[in-house]
Design an enzyme around this catalytic site. Structure first.
Site, PDB file in Angstrom:
ATOM      1  N   SER A  73      -2.610  -0.945   2.543  1.00  0.00           N
ATOM      2  CA  SER A  73      -2.422   0.476   2.262  1.00  0.00           C
ATOM      3  C   SER A  73      -1.973   1.225   3.519  1.00  0.00           C
ATOM      4  O   SER A  73      -0.909   0.959   4.055  1.00  0.00           O
ATOM      5  CB  SER A  73      -3.729   1.056   1.701  1.00  0.00           C
ATOM      6  OG  SER A  73      -3.523   2.325   1.146  1.00  0.00           O
ATOM      7  N   LYS A 110       5.257  11.938  -8.139  1.00  0.00           N
ATOM      8  CA  LYS A 110       5.607  12.783  -6.992  1.00  0.00           C
ATOM      9  C   LYS A 110       4.978  12.241  -5.719  1.00  0.00           C
ATOM     10  O   LYS A 110       5.641  12.135  -4.679  1.00  0.00           O
ATOM     11  CB  LYS A 110       5.138  14.214  -7.254  1.00  0.00           C
ATOM     12  CG  LYS A 110       5.445  15.183  -6.115  1.00  0.00           C
ATOM     13  CD  LYS A 110       4.968  16.585  -6.458  1.00  0.00           C
ATOM     14  CE  LYS A 110       5.263  17.559  -5.318  1.00  0.00           C
ATOM     15  NZ  LYS A 110       4.805  18.928  -5.635  1.00  0.00           N
TER      16      LYS A 110
END
Length: 220
Positions: A73, A110
């Site tokens: 991540s 988004k």
């Protein structure tokens, strides 16, 4: 040469710690090696660290270690932002899809699109594999150290810190528009440690612990 350790989630405390490590490296005129084993963490803290690395006036080396470690991540972005990216054998990098900490669900389109643009821009800046950068975010792609080397995600695989220092000796990196040749063979590592107070803060700032404390507070 300074060595700063990241062992756990990426939080504001870690971002401040690495900013301090860069400042200390500047004062000493030293290369900074950041050893990493992280499952990821907070987006804002990750971006702060990436900006610190991209604008560092000294060489920054990200080293995913020891064997069995990961740069998952947020750790993916941070590793790619360093001037030199290295991994130990049997480590991994990727799985960078943004996740809502409270729901555990993937972020909106988004948010993902924004993360993709950021990942690709960092990869482009450091001459790394932009296709992997996008796939790590959109598809949660993760690769081993050997695959990362083959795909141009990192610069080298090193067995340990001593092996790393020998391997990067003589390597040229760009620092603020100038080519700097690393001189690391035979260097004696100096550890840049967190203060006791910051170590405690780092534990509390762990997103998992923070959510737990918030839940307990709500119940109370």
């Amino acid at each position: 040469m300074l060595v700063a350790e990241v062992d756990g989630p990426i939080t504001p405390v870690i971002a401040d710690h690495l900013a301090g490590a860069v400042e200390a490296s500047v004062e000493r005129g030293a290369v900074l090696v950041v050893t990493m084993d992280t499952p990821g963490g907070l987006d804002t803290s990750m971006r702060d660290i990436v900006q610190t690395f991209l604008n560092a006036p000294v060489p920054v080396v990200a080293y995913v270690q020891p064997e069995g470690a990961r740069a998952a991540s947020a750790g993916t972005f941070i590793t790619m932002a360093a001037h030199v990216a290295a991994m130990a054998p049997a480590t991994s990098i990727g799985a960078a899809t943004p996740v809502d900490l409270q729901t555990g669900e993937e972020g909106s389109d988004k948010i993902i699109n924004d993360a993709v643009a950021f990942a690709v821009s960092v990869a482009e800046r450091r001459g790394r594999n932009t296709e992997f950068a996008e796939a790590a975010v959109r598809e949660g792609t993760s690769v081993t150290s050997s695959q990362a080397l083959e795909q141009g995600v990192i610069d080298l695989v090193a067995d340990d810190l001593g092996d790393l220092l020998v391997a990067i000796d003589g390597m040229a990196v760009e620092i603020q528009g100038e080519q700097i040749v690393l001189v690391t063979a035979g260097a004696v590592p100096e550890t840049y440690d967190m203060s006791t107070f910051d170590t405690i803060l780092a534990r509390i700032a762990d997103p998992n612990i923070a959510i737990l404390l918030l839940s307990v507070g709500t119940l109370a």
